[in-house]
Design an enzyme around this catalytic site. Sequence first.
Site, short mmCIF file in Angstrom:
data_model
loop_
_atom_site.label_atom_id
_atom_site.label_comp_id
_atom_site.label_asym_id
_atom_site.label_seq_id
_atom_site.Cartn_x
_atom_site.Cartn_y
_atom_site.Cartn_z
N HIS A 62 -0.33 4.90 1.78
CA HIS A 62 -0.68 5.03 3.20
C HIS A 62 0.44 4.41 4.03
O HIS A 62 0.62 3.19 4.05
CB HIS A 62 -2.04 4.37 3.49
CG HIS A 62 -2.63 4.74 4.82
ND1 HIS A 62 -3.99 4.98 5.01
CD2 HIS A 62 -2.05 4.93 6.03
CE1 HIS A 62 -4.19 5.29 6.29
NE2 HIS A 62 -3.03 5.25 6.93
N LEU A 63 1.19 5.31 4.64
CA LEU A 63 2.36 4.92 5.42
C LEU A 63 2.05 3.81 6.44
O LEU A 63 1.01 3.83 7.09
CB LEU A 63 2.83 6.18 6.17
CG LEU A 63 4.03 6.08 7.10
CD1 LEU A 63 5.30 5.92 6.29
CD2 LEU A 63 4.11 7.33 7.97
N HIS A 64 2.95 2.84 6.57
CA HIS A 64 2.79 1.80 7.60
C HIS A 64 4.16 1.24 7.97
O HIS A 64 5.04 1.14 7.13
CB HIS A 64 1.84 0.69 7.14
CG HIS A 64 2.18 0.10 5.79
ND1 HIS A 64 1.93 0.77 4.61
CD2 HIS A 64 2.76 -1.07 5.45
CE1 HIS A 64 2.33 0.02 3.60
NE2 HIS A 64 2.84 -1.10 4.07
N ILE A 65 4.32 0.93 9.24
CA ILE A 65 5.58 0.39 9.74
C ILE A 65 5.42 -1.12 9.96
O ILE A 65 4.49 -1.55 10.64
CB ILE A 65 5.97 1.05 11.08
CG1 ILE A 65 6.03 2.58 10.93
CG2 ILE A 65 7.32 0.51 11.57
CD1 ILE A 65 6.31 3.31 12.24
N VAL B 141 0.89 -1.16 0.00
CA VAL B 141 0.00 0.00 0.00
C VAL B 141 0.93 1.21 0.00
O VAL B 141 1.44 1.61 1.03
CB VAL B 141 -0.90 0.03 1.25
CG1 VAL B 141 -1.90 1.18 1.18
CG2 VAL B 141 -1.62 -1.30 1.42
#
Length: 150
Positions: free
Chosen positions: A104-107, A101
């Site tokens: 949409h930033l995600h860690i 994705v």
Amino acid sequence: MTGKLRGCFFCRYVKEKKDKSHFLIQRSKHSFSLLNLYPYNNGHVMVVPKRHVSDLEHLTPEERSDLMDLLIETKKLFRKVLKPHGFNCGINFGRVAGAGVADHLHIHLVPRWNGDTNFMSITGGAKVISQSLKALYDLLSGEFKKGQRR
Ligand SMILES: [Zn+2]
């Protein structure tokens, strides 16, 4: 919700109150954590800002600190429940870098075991060869709720 956000499942999960079916573990003021449906390893979790932004610099200082706090809390919870020997933690910026994705930033937080023999000791000493996401989710959310009551 605007048109460009409609296709984003992170945004949808924030809006819908179906945390259990989306394997969403924790919600903080500006962030949330959830199990990855396509894990690299057992216990692969993602920590995500609620706001649809593509990069760290678009977060306010308050959102950044909330995201980091939830990352630390999630790591502590996973260490307690899954007892990994270490973790990998990382962010993929852009599709070329492997982001599923991209906007949409995600860690990613991935627990690792010595040799990754793919078993884990769970509370009570039981050894399991593989663990379904559902069982893992129940284990984690149970432990999280226990922590909340204290
Ligand atoms: Zn989004």
